[in-house]
Design a protein around this motif. Sequence first.
Motif, PDB file in Angstrom:
ATOM      1  N   GLY A  93      47.657  42.549  41.580  1.00 44.63           N
ATOM      2  CA  GLY A  93      48.825  43.037  42.302  1.00 44.63           C
ATOM      3  C   GLY A  93      48.614  44.353  43.018  1.00 44.63           C
ATOM      4  O   GLY A  93      49.564  44.873  43.621  1.00 44.63           O
ATOM      5  N   GLU A  94      47.410  44.917  42.999  1.00 44.70           N
ATOM      6  CA  GLU A  94      47.133  46.190  43.659  1.00 44.70           C
ATOM      7  C   GLU A  94      46.310  45.958  44.922  1.00 44.70           C
ATOM      8  O   GLU A  94      45.520  45.020  45.016  1.00 44.70           O
ATOM      9  CB  GLU A  94      46.367  47.132  42.719  1.00 44.70           C
ATOM     10  N   GLN A  95      46.503  46.838  45.902  1.00 46.23           N
ATOM     11  CA  GLN A  95      45.689  46.807  47.111  1.00 46.23           C
ATOM     12  C   GLN A  95      44.238  47.029  46.725  1.00 46.23           C
ATOM     13  O   GLN A  95      43.910  47.917  45.933  1.00 46.23           O
ATOM     14  CB  GLN A  95      46.143  47.894  48.083  1.00 46.23           C
ATOM     15  N   ALA A  96      43.331  46.220  47.286  1.00 47.09           N
ATOM     16  CA  ALA A  96      41.935  46.298  46.871  1.00 47.09           C
ATOM     17  C   ALA A  96      41.017  46.014  48.043  1.00 47.09           C
ATOM     18  O   ALA A  96      41.421  45.512  49.091  1.00 47.09           O
ATOM     19  CB  ALA A  96      41.654  45.316  45.729  1.00 47.09           C
ATOM     20  N   VAL A  97      39.754  46.349  47.838  1.00 44.38           N
ATOM     21  CA  VAL A  97      38.676  46.037  48.770  1.00 44.38           C
ATOM     22  C   VAL A  97      37.537  45.433  47.955  1.00 44.38           C
ATOM     23  O   VAL A  97      37.156  45.978  46.914  1.00 44.38           O
ATOM     24  CB  VAL A  97      38.177  47.293  49.522  1.00 44.38           C
ATOM     25  N   GLY A  98      37.032  44.293  48.387  1.00 45.51           N
ATOM     26  CA  GLY A  98      35.964  43.619  47.655  1.00 45.51           C
ATOM     27  C   GLY A  98      34.594  44.020  48.148  1.00 45.51           C
ATOM     28  O   GLY A  98      34.393  44.315  49.333  1.00 45.51           O
ATOM     29  N   LEU A 157      32.414  42.940  43.238  1.00 47.17           N
ATOM     30  CA  LEU A 157      33.153  44.092  42.737  1.00 47.17           C
ATOM     31  C   LEU A 157      34.482  44.201  43.468  1.00 47.17           C
ATOM     32  O   LEU A 157      34.639  43.687  44.580  1.00 47.17           O
ATOM     33  CB  LEU A 157      32.355  45.382  42.950  1.00 47.17           C
ATOM     34  N   THR A 158      35.417  44.882  42.848  1.00 49.59           N
ATOM     35  CA  THR A 158      36.693  45.163  43.495  1.00 49.59           C
ATOM     36  C   THR A 158      37.033  46.634  43.311  1.00 49.59           C
ATOM     37  O   THR A 158      36.955  47.175  42.204  1.00 49.59           O
ATOM     38  CB  THR A 158      37.817  44.280  42.921  1.00 49.59           C
ATOM     39  N   LEU A 159      37.356  47.277  44.425  1.00 52.16           N
ATOM     40  CA  LEU A 159      37.787  48.672  44.428  1.00 52.16           C
ATOM     41  C   LEU A 159      39.285  48.667  44.673  1.00 52.16           C
ATOM     42  O   LEU A 159      39.743  48.310  45.760  1.00 52.16           O
ATOM     43  CB  LEU A 159      37.056  49.454  45.518  1.00 52.16           C
ATOM     44  N   SER A 160      40.061  49.024  43.666  1.00 52.04           N
ATOM     45  CA  SER A 160      41.517  48.900  43.756  1.00 52.04           C
ATOM     46  C   SER A 160      42.187  50.218  43.394  1.00 52.04           C
ATOM     47  O   SER A 160      41.615  51.076  42.710  1.00 52.04           O
ATOM     48  CB  SER A 160      42.019  47.789  42.827  1.00 52.04           C
ATOM     49  N   SER A 161      43.433  50.334  43.869  1.00 47.01           N
ATOM     50  CA  SER A 161      44.218  51.528  43.587  1.00 47.01           C
ATOM     51  C   SER A 161      45.692  51.201  43.766  1.00 47.01           C
ATOM     52  O   SER A 161      46.063  50.406  44.644  1.00 47.01           O
ATOM     53  CB  SER A 161      43.813  52.685  44.511  1.00 47.01           C
ATOM     54  N   SER A 162      46.524  51.812  42.950  1.00 44.82           N
ATOM     55  CA  SER A 162      47.970  51.621  43.056  1.00 44.82           C
ATOM     56  C   SER A 162      48.610  52.614  44.011  1.00 44.82           C
ATOM     57  O   SER A 162      49.790  52.485  44.347  1.00 44.82           O
ATOM     58  CB  SER A 162      48.618  51.772  41.671  1.00 44.82           C
ATOM     59  N   GLN A 163      47.841  53.601  44.487  1.00 42.66           N
ATOM     60  CA  GLN A 163      48.388  54.649  45.343  1.00 42.66           C
ATOM     61  C   GLN A 163      47.733  54.715  46.718  1.00 42.66           C
ATOM     62  O   GLN A 163      48.384  55.059  47.697  1.00 42.66           O
ATOM     63  CB  GLN A 163      48.266  56.009  44.646  1.00 42.66           C
ATOM     64  N   MET A 164      46.454  54.384  46.832  1.00 37.75           N
ATOM     65  CA  MET A 164      45.742  54.491  48.100  1.00 37.75           C
ATOM     66  C   MET A 164      45.982  53.246  48.957  1.00 37.75           C
ATOM     67  O   MET A 164      46.143  52.144  48.443  1.00 37.75           O
ATOM     68  CB  MET A 164      44.241  54.686  47.860  1.00 37.75           C
ATOM     69  N   SER A 165      45.992  53.430  50.258  1.00 35.12           N
ATOM     70  CA  SER A 165      46.170  52.324  51.199  1.00 35.12           C
ATOM     71  C   SER A 165      44.855  51.573  51.383  1.00 35.12           C
ATOM     72  O   SER A 165      43.782  52.037  50.974  1.00 35.12           O
ATOM     73  CB  SER A 165      46.665  52.851  52.545  1.00 35.12           C
ATOM     74  N   LEU A 221      36.577  54.745  51.647  1.00 31.14           N
ATOM     75  CA  LEU A 221      35.887  55.153  50.431  1.00 31.14           C
ATOM     76  C   LEU A 221      34.743  54.201  50.099  1.00 31.14           C
ATOM     77  O   LEU A 221      33.682  54.629  49.619  1.00 31.14           O
ATOM     78  CB  LEU A 221      36.883  55.201  49.269  1.00 31.14           C
ATOM     79  N   ALA A 222      34.949  52.902  50.368  1.00 28.47           N
ATOM     80  CA  ALA A 222      33.935  51.907  50.019  1.00 28.47           C
ATOM     81  C   ALA A 222      32.764  51.900  50.989  1.00 28.47           C
ATOM     82  O   ALA A 222      31.602  51.754  50.578  1.00 28.47           O
ATOM     83  CB  ALA A 222      34.581  50.519  49.960  1.00 28.47           C
ATOM     84  N   ASP A 223      33.047  52.044  52.272  1.00 26.34           N
ATOM     85  CA  ASP A 223      32.007  51.940  53.286  1.00 26.34           C
ATOM     86  C   ASP A 223      32.085  53.140  54.216  1.00 26.34           C
ATOM     87  O   ASP A 223      33.127  53.382  54.836  1.00 26.34           O
ATOM     88  CB  ASP A 223      32.210  50.640  54.076  1.00 26.34           C
ATOM     89  N   PRO A 224      31.025  53.950  54.269  1.00 27.01           N
ATOM     90  CA  PRO A 224      29.671  53.652  53.786  1.00 27.01           C
ATOM     91  C   PRO A 224      29.309  54.271  52.439  1.00 27.01           C
ATOM     92  O   PRO A 224      28.167  54.114  52.000  1.00 27.01           O
ATOM     93  CB  PRO A 224      28.805  54.256  54.889  1.00 27.01           C
ATOM     94  N   GLY A 225      30.245  54.955  51.790  1.00 22.25           N
ATOM     95  CA  GLY A 225      29.898  55.674  50.567  1.00 22.25           C
ATOM     96  C   GLY A 225      29.350  54.795  49.455  1.00 22.25           C
ATOM     97  O   GLY A 225      28.193  54.929  49.019  1.00 22.25           O
ATOM     98  N   LEU A 226      30.182  53.866  48.953  1.00 18.03           N
ATOM     99  CA  LEU A 226      29.763  53.029  47.828  1.00 18.03           C
ATOM    100  C   LEU A 226      28.710  52.005  48.235  1.00 18.03           C
ATOM    101  O   LEU A 226      27.779  51.725  47.471  1.00 18.03           O
ATOM    102  CB  LEU A 226      30.979  52.318  47.230  1.00 18.03           C
ATOM    103  N   THR A 227      28.851  51.431  49.420  1.00 20.34           N
ATOM    104  CA  THR A 227      27.863  50.442  49.858  1.00 20.34           C
ATOM    105  C   THR A 227      26.482  51.067  49.985  1.00 20.34           C
ATOM    106  O   THR A 227      25.474  50.421  49.680  1.00 20.34           O
ATOM    107  CB  THR A 227      28.283  49.833  51.208  1.00 20.34           C
TER     108      THR A 227
END
Length: 325
Positions: free
Chosen positions: A251-256, A116-124, A131-137
């Motif tokens: 092209g957006e900042q993301a977390v895998g 999965l990829t959690l991406s956003s054009s506004q968030m760092s 947001l991803a860890d530990p919430g989504l994980t």
Amino acid sequence: IFALCNLDTDEFPDVQPPVVAVAISYPGASPDSVEREILEPVEEAISGISGVDKITSSALDGFAALIVEFVFEKDLQEATQQIRDEISAKRNDLPPEMEEPILTRFDPADLPIVSLTLSSSQMSGADLTALADPGLTRQLRALKGVAQVNVVGGIKREMTVSIRPDALQAASIGVTEVVQALQAQSLAAPVGRVTGELDERTIRLRGRAESAEAFGQLVVKQLGGRVIRLRDVADVHAGTEEQRTAAVFNGEQAVGLDVVKAKGNSTTAVADAVRTRVTQIQSALPKNVSLRIVRDAGTRVQESVRNVEEALIEGAALTVLVVFV
């Protein structure tokens, strides 16, 4: 037909190949030194083990990696123990700065089935990681059949202490004293118990600083009745650790996020559960944040099984046709 509809499907058979990966850290060494002082003696020791089919090694900056492949008849647990014993026997000939080797058994079941990829054009990147860890994980790990959820390209937050040399010299304090003060005062540990007639309670010391302001209040030293705090000799601010990995999506900042299934569970069943949970999570995310599936082994397995089913049906129909003719 009933058995076929209820049959669990997986991408790989439940067979563990006799492959062992050896990782050895040698801090500060160049690739030439790693090859000469680590790889050559270790390869020589491992090559003498019975059943070794192939050894692939690589020397990197401060790191040595070996992939040892055995013949298929070799017991993997026995092979791992023999590698460990041979390296231990050579330990006196290896550099003392070398860290202890890490041995890992290769198993296709440990590969992620959904990425999965959690991406956003506004968030760092740091905000996405929070947001991803530990919430989504945590939500994904709660699914039946999910063994592990790994974060790729995450940026962890850390407290940065920038020491001012002039202030340290004026206060007659060394860097070691600052480090010792941080280690001694920023902690949380049990210090005792209070026993009642019907209960027992634990007393915990809550001394861990949680903000830059709290870190600045830590006492470094007392001189002649004067209290010198960390903020007097250093600048403290909340930042992020040095980024060594990165994830970018369109092209957006993301977390895998890589989802690994538990052994013995169906790939298709776990992937279906992950897809359902991703839909639920997406509805609760901020508008400028997207959670997408970029790799799904469950879909690939389903397509392979569908091809087998079609071949079975076509073969059965052809057989019936030939019999009637």
